[in-house]
Write a protein that holds these residues in place. Structure first.
Motif, PDB file in Angstrom:
ATOM      1  N   PHE A  64      -8.865  42.655 127.124  1.00 48.28           N
ATOM      2  CA  PHE A  64      -7.848  42.633 128.179  1.00 48.28           C
ATOM      3  C   PHE A  64      -8.220  41.689 129.311  1.00 48.28           C
ATOM      4  N   TRP A  65      -9.472  41.687 129.720  1.00 48.62           N
ATOM      5  CA  TRP A  65      -9.869  40.875 130.876  1.00 48.62           C
ATOM      6  C   TRP A  65      -9.821  39.378 130.579  1.00 48.62           C
ATOM      7  N   ARG A  66      -9.690  38.975 129.312  1.00 46.67           N
ATOM      8  CA  ARG A  66      -9.557  37.565 128.969  1.00 46.67           C
ATOM      9  C   ARG A  66      -8.100  37.170 128.717  1.00 46.67           C
ATOM     10  N   SER A  67      -7.194  38.141 128.765  1.00 41.76           N
ATOM     11  CA  SER A  67      -5.775  37.838 128.589  1.00 41.76           C
ATOM     12  C   SER A  67      -5.220  37.266 129.894  1.00 41.76           C
ATOM     13  N   GLY A 107      -4.861  40.013 132.461  1.00 39.38           N
ATOM     14  CA  GLY A 107      -6.161  40.444 132.957  1.00 39.38           C
ATOM     15  C   GLY A 107      -6.751  39.469 133.958  1.00 39.38           C
ATOM     16  N   ILE A 108      -6.597  38.173 133.683  1.00 44.66           N
ATOM     17  CA  ILE A 108      -7.113  37.158 134.607  1.00 44.66           C
ATOM     18  C   ILE A 108      -6.371  37.212 135.933  1.00 44.66           C
ATOM     19  N   LEU A 128      -7.546  40.279 137.820  1.00 46.21           N
ATOM     20  CA  LEU A 128      -8.903  40.063 138.307  1.00 46.21           C
ATOM     21  C   LEU A 128      -8.904  39.161 139.540  1.00 46.21           C
ATOM     22  N   THR A 183     -10.002  40.181 143.340  1.00 48.42           N
ATOM     23  CA  THR A 183     -11.026  39.407 144.052  1.00 48.42           C
ATOM     24  C   THR A 183     -10.520  38.969 145.425  1.00 48.42           C
TER      25      THR A 183
END
Length: 71
Positions: A14-17, A20-21, A24, A28
């Motif tokens: 998910f965090w690379r989709s 997700g990016i 993220l 941040t």
């Protein structure tokens, strides 16, 4: 002949989709804003937050090398 990977195995985490990016990056930016605006308050609480981390590290640290030798 090697087995073909199933479609489930070839999915990205998910965090690379793309979603997700984006999440993220928003997290941040939000964290940067909160820390910048409230650094004075956060810096006063930092010693207490470090002390609160000690029990958590103790609890989670015993999973990877328990006392009973089941490594």
């Amino acid at each position: 002949m090697p087995a073909r990977p199933s479609p489930r195995d070839s999915r990205e985490p998910f965090w690379r989709s793309r979603t997700g990016i984006v999440l993220l990056m928003l997290a941040t930016i939000g964290l940067f804003y909160v820390l910048r605006e409230h650094f004075e308050h956060a810096s006063r609480a930092l010693p207490y937050l470090i002390l609160l981390l000690c029990p958590l590290m103790h609890l989670f640290g015993h999973r990877h090398g328990g006392r009973d030798g089941d490594q």
